[in-house]
Design an enzyme around this catalytic site. Structure first.
Site, PDB file in Angstrom:
ATOM      1  N   GLU A  46      46.329  22.544  58.172  1.00  0.00           N
ATOM      2  CA  GLU A  46      47.321  22.329  59.223  1.00  0.00           C
ATOM      3  C   GLU A  46      47.261  20.878  59.717  1.00  0.00           C
ATOM      4  OE1 GLU A  46      48.354  24.422  63.572  1.00  0.00           O
ATOM      5  OE2 GLU A  46      46.483  24.894  62.512  1.00  0.00           O
ATOM      6  N   LYS A 115      55.616  26.183  62.625  1.00  0.00           N
ATOM      7  CA  LYS A 115      54.702  27.211  63.107  1.00  0.00           C
ATOM      8  C   LYS A 115      55.414  28.074  64.144  1.00  0.00           C
ATOM      9  CE  LYS A 115      49.938  27.563  64.878  1.00  0.00           C
ATOM     10  NZ  LYS A 115      48.738  26.762  65.233  1.00  0.00           N
ATOM     11  N   TYR A 121      45.266  29.162  74.439  1.00  0.00           N
ATOM     12  CA  TYR A 121      44.275  29.867  75.244  1.00  0.00           C
ATOM     13  C   TYR A 121      42.908  29.301  74.907  1.00  0.00           C
ATOM     14  CZ  TYR A 121      44.129  32.403  70.806  1.00  0.00           C
ATOM     15  OH  TYR A 121      44.065  32.721  69.479  1.00  0.00           O
ATOM     16  N   CYS A 168      48.217  28.966  60.638  1.00  0.00           N
ATOM     17  CA  CYS A 168      47.077  29.278  61.485  1.00  0.00           C
ATOM     18  C   CYS A 168      47.276  30.487  62.394  1.00  0.00           C
ATOM     19  CB  CYS A 168      46.696  28.038  62.302  1.00  0.00           C
ATOM     20  SG  CYS A 168      44.990  28.146  62.958  1.00  0.00           S
ATOM     21  N   VAL A 357      25.423  74.085  29.488  1.00  0.00           N
ATOM     22  CA  VAL A 357      24.585  72.880  29.506  1.00  0.00           C
ATOM     23  C   VAL A 357      24.214  72.523  28.067  1.00  0.00           C
ATOM     24  CG1 VAL A 357      22.518  71.798  30.456  1.00  0.00           C
ATOM     25  CG2 VAL A 357      23.696  73.593  31.756  1.00  0.00           C
ATOM     26  N   ASP A 362      27.864  64.787  30.400  1.00  0.00           N
ATOM     27  CA  ASP A 362      28.833  65.425  31.283  1.00  0.00           C
ATOM     28  C   ASP A 362      28.319  66.743  31.851  1.00  0.00           C
ATOM     29  OD1 ASP A 362      30.609  63.360  30.910  1.00  0.00           O
ATOM     30  OD2 ASP A 362      31.677  64.343  29.284  1.00  0.00           O
ATOM     31  N   THR A 466      32.974  70.670  32.861  1.00  0.00           N
ATOM     32  CA  THR A 466      32.115  69.506  32.631  1.00  0.00           C
ATOM     33  C   THR A 466      32.863  68.267  32.150  1.00  0.00           C
ATOM     34  OG1 THR A 466      31.665  70.202  30.353  1.00  0.00           O
ATOM     35  CG2 THR A 466      30.183  71.033  32.062  1.00  0.00           C
ATOM     36  N   TRP A 476      40.004  64.341  24.379  1.00  0.00           N
ATOM     37  CA  TRP A 476      38.811  64.686  23.607  1.00  0.00           C
ATOM     38  C   TRP A 476      38.204  65.980  24.160  1.00  0.00           C
ATOM     39  CZ3 TRP A 476      37.495  63.336  18.995  1.00  0.00           C
ATOM     40  CH2 TRP A 476      36.187  63.492  18.537  1.00  0.00           C
ATOM     41  N   LYS A 604      47.597  68.632  27.242  1.00  0.00           N
ATOM     42  CA  LYS A 604      46.345  69.184  27.762  1.00  0.00           C
ATOM     43  C   LYS A 604      46.186  68.879  29.253  1.00  0.00           C
ATOM     44  CE  LYS A 604      43.831  68.786  23.375  1.00  0.00           C
ATOM     45  NZ  LYS A 604      42.694  68.144  22.672  1.00  0.00           N
TER      46      LYS A 604
END
Length: 644
Positions: A46, A115, A121, A168, A357, A362, A466, A476, A604
């Protein structure tokens, strides 16, 4: 503009208060330095031609005239440079003094932006000298018999890149001018500033810049006054920030008694994509803008050739690079998964869960999430049934890891071989049982799913899925096999992140025995294990040899889904991200595989079970991604074919 990238710079020159000619030379020097680095837009602080701290000298006619003369000389000296650049100076018009941003390119002053909001202030007293842009009636100003546009409602455009400017204090207000400029099309916001330094203020300003760039879905370049400004009562440290849609791309160091230059690239394509997706961005825009119609001044942005991209392209965009952030993200993801699964269990009033499992990543993650969910709901882990189902391709390593993990977590173990049932099914359908084709593989996957579903019925529970996000993208999974479950806890998590989640649990949440098992699972090649093991008993069917590296597919998925990137841009980004790992032809090959599978496997995804959204990318047909199953991929593949 190459692939949507615009190279921008926040420049903070050395200056001397009220010495316009010295300041002009410093600006020219730094501008040339920026353009040598390929910068197409360069932002200075500025009132950078006079200095911000001139105080009552601003009303001196000599300072005003010298500022204009220095500006015009700067334009003359830089007419051979292509960059668009913005500097600040005071400008008298309509018996008022304006704090303005002057926009220049190729030796021409394109316009002046005054601006809007004056700081008046505490330590600031700008209203003592300057008037607001809101008080300006004229839309042109004549300097040396040449007429220039002036006003707050002005944009500068080059194709997709539209530049808007504020100064600013403007950004500190409840409704900054940049918000209105963004609704009018600006996607690169420039802020010339002279914010002084106070303890703690730098972080506040940084967050303000990032937040405004996020609200505006824009790039934001902020350059503030630095060394050379008067230190009578204030200190100026020359901070500069460049942000893009809430992300800080870079910042200058502060309190250095030298010039500063911060150069980064802003991706306008990504910004435009996010604006199109975020339909609330232009909602009710007419009510806010009223009769405002911006003047768009043409500019040229052609200095960046794409070869010198300095922006880091993360090869693993789903995975935070910082250890601390990654740990925090892993904890947050587990909380999302656990809360989602707990809510589903509470709704169904079921007290049992069944999980297949395999000893792979995954199913390991799904089992860990389920165990944590049962802990959170004060349900004994014994009411989780972990089922290992050895088939034709199951190795001793994965079977052993599955059993060890189930037992170490205190989960009920059930082992059911599928070999006999699959052989019977081969006989029933007339398959010889020796041909390792799709039928050979899918028979095993569907037999396993049938076992899990029936066990869930027997034990008044439900099957926890999973499959992960990467597998959904590539299709996949066996349709109506492992593709199906009663709740899919991993469906929002890509493969590259699954690995870190399992590692995080191994390091932070389990005992030594379980940790050893988890670390061995992490070291096991990814495989569906549907084809018999090799002569050494090791995994012979490795997923990434068949469909390609998951790190590449996750990279393609991120940029395709998150930003709508074309194959051409994906190819460009992937070369930057993986330049030391994959050759061009390898990237091109697997990109074609990604798009071919992504389009072909939508059927899918259109019938997926419920599952929690975890990150910004989801393929749920109910939540995020809707696509016809018969959409053609031809245009994407043709573009890939043309890549060199």
């Amino acid at each position: 503009m190459v692939h949507g990238f615009v190279k921008v710079a926040a420049a903070v020159p050395l200056l001397q208060v009220a010495d316009c000619w010295y300041n002009m030379e410093q600006i020219e020097h730094l501008l040339r330095k920026a353009t040598a680095q390929g910068a197409e837009i360069v932002v200075f602080p500025e009132l950078s031609i006079t200095g911000y701290s001139c105080m009552d000298l601003f009303v001196q006619d000599n300072l005003q005239q010298q500022a204009i003369a220095a500006l015009l000389e700067l334009a003359r000296r830089t007419r051979s440079l292509d960059a668009l650049y913005i500097v600040g100076l005071p400008l008298a018009i309509e018996n008022k003094l304006m704090n303005t941003a002057a926009v220049l390119q190729k030796g021409k002053v394109l316009g002046f932006i005054p601006k809007t909001y004056m700081s008046n202030y505490k330590e600031y007293q700008e209203r003592r000298w300057f008037s607001s842009a809101n008080e300006l009636q004229a839309n042109t100003i004549t300097i040396d018999n040449v007429e220039y546009p002036i006003g707050q409602n002005m944009l500068f455009g080059a194709g997709k890149a539209i530049v808007g400017i504020e100064i600013c204090e403007d950004v500190w207000t409840p409704v900054p001018p940049s918000s209105l400029l963004a609704m009018q099309g600006a996607n690169i916001i420039i802020n010339l500033s002279a914010s002084n330094e106070l303890t703690g203020k730098n972080e506040y300003v940084k967050s303000l810049v990032c937040q405004q760039s996020a609200r505006c879905i824009a790039g934001y370049i902020y350059s503030a006054a630095g060394y050379g400004e008067s230190s009578t009562d204030l200190v100026f440290a020359g901070k500069g920030f460049i942000a893009e849609n809430g992300v800080l791309l870079g910042e200058t160091d502060r309190f250095q008694m030298r010039e500063k230059l911060l150069v980064r690239e802003i991706d306008v394509d990504n910004l435009q994509h996010d604006r199109l997706v975020t339909t609330s961005f232009v909602q009710d825009a007419a009510r806010f803008l009223g009769d405002r119609k911006p003047t768009v001044i043409p500019i040229n942005l052609s200095g960046f050739d794409g070869k010198t991209l300095e922006r880091e392209i993360d090869p693993a965009p789903f995975v935070p690079s910082s250890d601390a952030v990654r740990d925090e993200r892993c904890s947050e993801i587990f909380n999302i998964q656990v809360n989602a699964l707990a809510r589903r269990m509470a709704h169904t009033q079921l007290q049992s869960a069944v999980i297949g499992v395999s000893g792979g990543l995954d199913s390991t993650l799904a089992l860990l999430v389920t165990a944590m969910t049962f802990d959170a709901m004060s349900i004994p882990r014994r009411q989780i049934i972990g089922v290992t189902m050895p088939g034709f391709g199951t190795t001793d390593r994965t079977r052993g890891n599955a059993i060890e993990l189930i037992q170490s977590l205190g989960v009920s173990l059930k082992e059911i071989s599928i070999i006999k049932a699959c052989k019977q099914h081969f006989h029933d359908i007339g398959h010889d049982g020796y041909k390792h084709d799709t039928t050979y593989e899918n028979v095993q996957a569907r037999e396993r799913t049938q076992i899990l579903m029936d066990l869930a019925n027997m034990h008044n529970g439900f099957v926890v899925g999973t499959g992960d996000l990467s597998e959904l993208a590539l299709g996949w999974a066996t349709y109506n096999g492992d593709h199906m479950s009663m709740y899919a806890v991993n469906m929002g998590i890509p493969k590259t992140l699954v690995r870190y989640l399992v590692e995080w649990v191994a390091l932070h949440r389990v005992d030594e025995k379980a940790r050893a098992t988890l670390l061995d699972i992490l070291a096991t090649p990814i495989s569906p294990e549907l084809i018999p093991a090799d002569k050494n008993g090791d995994i012979s069917q490795k997923t990434e040899e068949l469909v390609g590296p998951y790190e590449l597919h996750d990279f393609f998925l991120w940029h395709f889904m998150r930003y709508g990137a074309s194959p051409t841009k994906l190819f460009y980004l992937a070369q930057k991200a993986f330049k030391k790992k994959y050759a061009k032809d390898v990237i091109k090959k697997w990109m074609a595989v990604f798009f071919r599978r992504f389009f072909a496997q939508q059927f899918k995804r259109n019938c997926l079970p419920d599952g929690p959204k975890v990150g910004s990318i989801s393929l749920s047909p109910r939540c995020d991604f809707r696509m016809p199953s018969d959409a053609t991929v031809d245009m994407w593949l043709k573009e890939i074919d043309k890549l060199a």
